[in-house]
Design an enzyme around this catalytic site. Structure first.
Site, PDB file in Angstrom:
ATOM      1  N   TYR A   1     -56.575-100.744  11.919  1.00  0.00           N
ATOM      2  CA  TYR A   1     -55.516-101.345  11.103  1.00  0.00           C
ATOM      3  C   TYR A   1     -55.612-102.870  11.061  1.00  0.00           C
ATOM      4  O   TYR A   1     -54.609-103.542  10.803  1.00  0.00           O
ATOM      5  CB  TYR A   1     -54.154-100.909  11.637  1.00  0.00           C
ATOM      6  CG  TYR A   1     -53.752 -99.504  11.225  1.00  0.00           C
ATOM      7  CD1 TYR A   1     -53.759 -99.111   9.887  1.00  0.00           C
ATOM      8  CD2 TYR A   1     -53.349 -98.561  12.176  1.00  0.00           C
ATOM      9  CE1 TYR A   1     -53.388 -97.827   9.503  1.00  0.00           C
ATOM     10  CE2 TYR A   1     -52.965 -97.277  11.796  1.00  0.00           C
ATOM     11  CZ  TYR A   1     -52.985 -96.918  10.452  1.00  0.00           C
ATOM     12  OH  TYR A   1     -52.612 -95.651  10.063  1.00  0.00           O
TER      13      TYR A   1
ATOM     14  N   ARG B   1     -56.029 -89.646  -1.933  1.00  0.00           N
ATOM     15  CA  ARG B   1     -54.840 -90.512  -1.934  1.00  0.00           C
ATOM     16  C   ARG B   1     -53.765 -89.966  -2.877  1.00  0.00           C
ATOM     17  O   ARG B   1     -52.579 -90.039  -2.584  1.00  0.00           O
ATOM     18  CB  ARG B   1     -55.235 -91.950  -2.280  1.00  0.00           C
ATOM     19  CG  ARG B   1     -55.960 -92.602  -1.093  1.00  0.00           C
ATOM     20  CD  ARG B   1     -56.374 -94.016  -1.387  1.00  0.00           C
ATOM     21  NE  ARG B   1     -55.240 -94.925  -1.523  1.00  0.00           N
ATOM     22  CZ  ARG B   1     -54.577 -95.458  -0.500  1.00  0.00           C
ATOM     23  NH1 ARG B   1     -54.906 -95.156   0.740  1.00  0.00           N
ATOM     24  NH2 ARG B   1     -53.576 -96.293  -0.716  1.00  0.00           N
TER      25      ARG B   1
ATOM     26  N   GLU C   1     -64.121 -96.946   8.339  1.00  0.00           N
ATOM     27  CA  GLU C   1     -63.281 -96.043   9.131  1.00  0.00           C
ATOM     28  C   GLU C   1     -64.080 -94.842   9.638  1.00  0.00           C
ATOM     29  O   GLU C   1     -63.894 -94.409  10.775  1.00  0.00           O
ATOM     30  CB  GLU C   1     -62.072 -95.610   8.283  1.00  0.00           C
ATOM     31  CG  GLU C   1     -61.140 -96.787   8.004  1.00  0.00           C
ATOM     32  CD  GLU C   1     -60.034 -96.494   7.002  1.00  0.00           C
ATOM     33  OE1 GLU C   1     -59.949 -95.350   6.498  1.00  0.00           O
ATOM     34  OE2 GLU C   1     -59.249 -97.423   6.718  1.00  0.00           O
TER      35      GLU C   1
ATOM     36  N   THR D   1     -47.324 -94.433   0.042  1.00  0.00           N
ATOM     37  CA  THR D   1     -47.171 -94.766   1.463  1.00  0.00           C
ATOM     38  C   THR D   1     -45.753 -94.473   1.949  1.00  0.00           C
ATOM     39  O   THR D   1     -45.566 -93.938   3.048  1.00  0.00           O
ATOM     40  CB  THR D   1     -47.498 -96.266   1.684  1.00  0.00           C
ATOM     41  OG1 THR D   1     -48.835 -96.493   1.237  1.00  0.00           O
ATOM     42  CG2 THR D   1     -47.389 -96.651   3.145  1.00  0.00           C
TER      43      THR D   1
ATOM     44  N   HIS E   1     -53.055 -90.613   7.065  1.00  0.00           N
ATOM     45  CA  HIS E   1     -53.728 -91.824   6.610  1.00  0.00           C
ATOM     46  C   HIS E   1     -54.975 -91.418   5.821  1.00  0.00           C
ATOM     47  O   HIS E   1     -55.647 -90.455   6.187  1.00  0.00           O
ATOM     48  CB  HIS E   1     -54.166 -92.686   7.808  1.00  0.00           C
ATOM     49  CG  HIS E   1     -55.128 -93.772   7.407  1.00  0.00           C
ATOM     50  ND1 HIS E   1     -54.705 -94.985   6.925  1.00  0.00           N
ATOM     51  CD2 HIS E   1     -56.484 -93.788   7.363  1.00  0.00           C
ATOM     52  CE1 HIS E   1     -55.774 -95.710   6.618  1.00  0.00           C
ATOM     53  NE2 HIS E   1     -56.860 -95.009   6.873  1.00  0.00           N
TER      54      HIS E   1
ATOM     55  N   ASN F   1     -45.541 -91.473   8.302  1.00  0.00           N
ATOM     56  CA  ASN F   1     -45.838 -90.898   6.981  1.00  0.00           C
ATOM     57  C   ASN F   1     -46.975 -89.878   7.017  1.00  0.00           C
ATOM     58  O   ASN F   1     -47.677 -89.665   6.045  1.00  0.00           O
ATOM     59  CB  ASN F   1     -46.086 -91.999   5.948  1.00  0.00           C
ATOM     60  CG  ASN F   1     -47.271 -92.871   6.279  1.00  0.00           C
ATOM     61  OD1 ASN F   1     -47.884 -92.708   7.347  1.00  0.00           O
ATOM     62  ND2 ASN F   1     -47.630 -93.782   5.402  1.00  0.00           N
TER      63      ASN F   1
ATOM     64  N   LYS G   1     -51.569 -88.018  11.364  1.00  0.00           N
ATOM     65  CA  LYS G   1     -51.016 -88.914  12.377  1.00  0.00           C
ATOM     66  C   LYS G   1     -50.238 -88.123  13.438  1.00  0.00           C
ATOM     67  O   LYS G   1     -49.973 -86.926  13.261  1.00  0.00           O
ATOM     68  CB  LYS G   1     -50.119 -89.942  11.687  1.00  0.00           C
ATOM     69  CG  LYS G   1     -50.872 -90.846  10.697  1.00  0.00           C
ATOM     70  CD  LYS G   1     -49.938 -91.905  10.126  1.00  0.00           C
ATOM     71  CE  LYS G   1     -50.660 -92.805   9.146  1.00  0.00           C
ATOM     72  NZ  LYS G   1     -49.779 -93.890   8.658  1.00  0.00           N
TER      73      LYS G   1
ATOM     74  N   PHE H   1     -44.809-105.094  10.852  1.00  0.00           N
ATOM     75  CA  PHE H   1     -44.842-103.711  11.322  1.00  0.00           C
ATOM     76  C   PHE H   1     -46.082-103.389  12.157  1.00  0.00           C
ATOM     77  O   PHE H   1     -46.256-102.256  12.611  1.00  0.00           O
ATOM     78  CB  PHE H   1     -44.731-102.735  10.145  1.00  0.00           C
ATOM     79  CG  PHE H   1     -45.820-102.867   9.111  1.00  0.00           C
ATOM     80  CD1 PHE H   1     -47.030-102.197   9.253  1.00  0.00           C
ATOM     81  CD2 PHE H   1     -45.634-103.654   7.977  1.00  0.00           C
ATOM     82  CE1 PHE H   1     -48.029-102.302   8.291  1.00  0.00           C
ATOM     83  CE2 PHE H   1     -46.628-103.771   7.009  1.00  0.00           C
ATOM     84  CZ  PHE H   1     -47.820-103.095   7.176  1.00  0.00           C
TER      85      PHE H   1
HETATM   86  P1  CMP Z   1     -51.330 -96.015   6.336  1.00  0.00           P
HETATM   87  O1  CMP Z   1     -51.811 -95.439   5.065  1.00  0.00           O
HETATM   88  O2  CMP Z   1     -51.792 -95.403   7.608  1.00  0.00           O
HETATM   89  O3  CMP Z   1     -51.699 -97.577   6.378  1.00  0.00           O
HETATM   90  C1  CMP Z   1     -50.926 -98.534   7.054  1.00  0.00           C
HETATM   91  C2  CMP Z   1     -49.669 -97.964   7.626  1.00  0.00           C
HETATM   92  O4  CMP Z   1     -48.679 -98.894   8.038  1.00  0.00           O
HETATM   93  C3  CMP Z   1     -48.995 -97.149   6.560  1.00  0.00           C
HETATM   94  O5  CMP Z   1     -49.721 -95.976   6.335  1.00  0.00           O
HETATM   95  C4  CMP Z   1     -47.597 -96.963   7.155  1.00  0.00           C
HETATM   96  O6  CMP Z   1     -47.510 -95.813   7.955  1.00  0.00           O
HETATM   97  C5  CMP Z   1     -47.465 -98.171   8.101  1.00  0.00           C
HETATM   98  N1  CMP Z   1     -46.337 -99.019   7.758  1.00  0.00           N
HETATM   99  C6  CMP Z   1     -45.270 -99.223   8.533  1.00  0.00           C
HETATM  100  N2  CMP Z   1     -44.407-100.052   7.949  1.00  0.00           N
HETATM  101  C7  CMP Z   1     -44.955-100.401   6.760  1.00  0.00           C
HETATM  102  C8  CMP Z   1     -44.522-101.230   5.688  1.00  0.00           C
HETATM  103  N3  CMP Z   1     -43.375-101.905   5.727  1.00  0.00           N
HETATM  104  N4  CMP Z   1     -45.341-101.333   4.620  1.00  0.00           N
HETATM  105  C9  CMP Z   1     -46.521-100.663   4.567  1.00  0.00           C
HETATM  106  N5  CMP Z   1     -46.972 -99.859   5.568  1.00  0.00           N
HETATM  107  C10 CMP Z   1     -46.178 -99.732   6.639  1.00  0.00           C
END
Ligand code: CMP
Length: 143
Positions: free
Chosen positions: A49, A85, A126, A91, A115, A112, A9, A57
């Protein structure tokens, strides 16, 4: 052979973590069959997404993932979806096991670092969202 979609990211790229992250997957033994840097459009981000549309969010997530370049890749290997993963960690980086990518380098769920697809269906969707068929390569690693 199983495939997954992974994406460093904008925070990972800006913190110069892309090489380290790619290297972890290469050293583990997974095969990179697609790799590129790109800046994601809002339309593609909203598609990628889509399952999170309507969540509190979502807007911030789309803003963030379109805020700078990402490094997108397709990895191939037995069990790669779940293994990647595991290597990424939870996450929420504060809950990610030490030694995982998020556990090693992050503290913020919204930033984070990486992805990864969560199922074969997500991986197929994807991969086709970010890579054309002629951007995926077949090659021999036995050298
Ligand atoms: P990702 O694995 O890219 O998939 C969805 C993304 O939403 C997740 O990583 C986080 O970076 C983002 N995100 C932001 N806020 C939240 C939250 N409260 N719960 C889960 N995902 C979140």
């Amino acid at each position: 052979m199983e495939r997954t979609y992974l994406m460093v990211k904008p925070d990972g790229v800006q913190r110069s973590l892309a090489g380290e992250i790619i290297s972890r997957f290469e050293k583990k033994g997974f095969k990179i069959i697609g790799l590129k840097m790109l800046q994601i459009s809002r339309a593609i981000a909203e598609k990628h997404y889509g399952e999170h549309a309507g969540k509190p969010f979502f807007a911030g997530l789309v803003d963030f993932i379109t805020s700078g370049p990402v490094v997108a890749m397709v990895l191939e290997g037995s069990g790669v979806i779940n293994a990647a993963r595991e290597m990424m960690g939870a996450t929420n980086p504060l809950k990610a096991a030490p030694g995982t990518i998020r556990g090693s380098y992050g503290i913020d769920t919204g930033r984070n670092i990486i992805h990864g697809s969560d199922s074969p269906e997500s991986a197929a969707r994807e991969i086709s969202l970010f890579f054309r068929e002629d951007e995926l390569f077949s090659y021999n690693r036995d050298v």
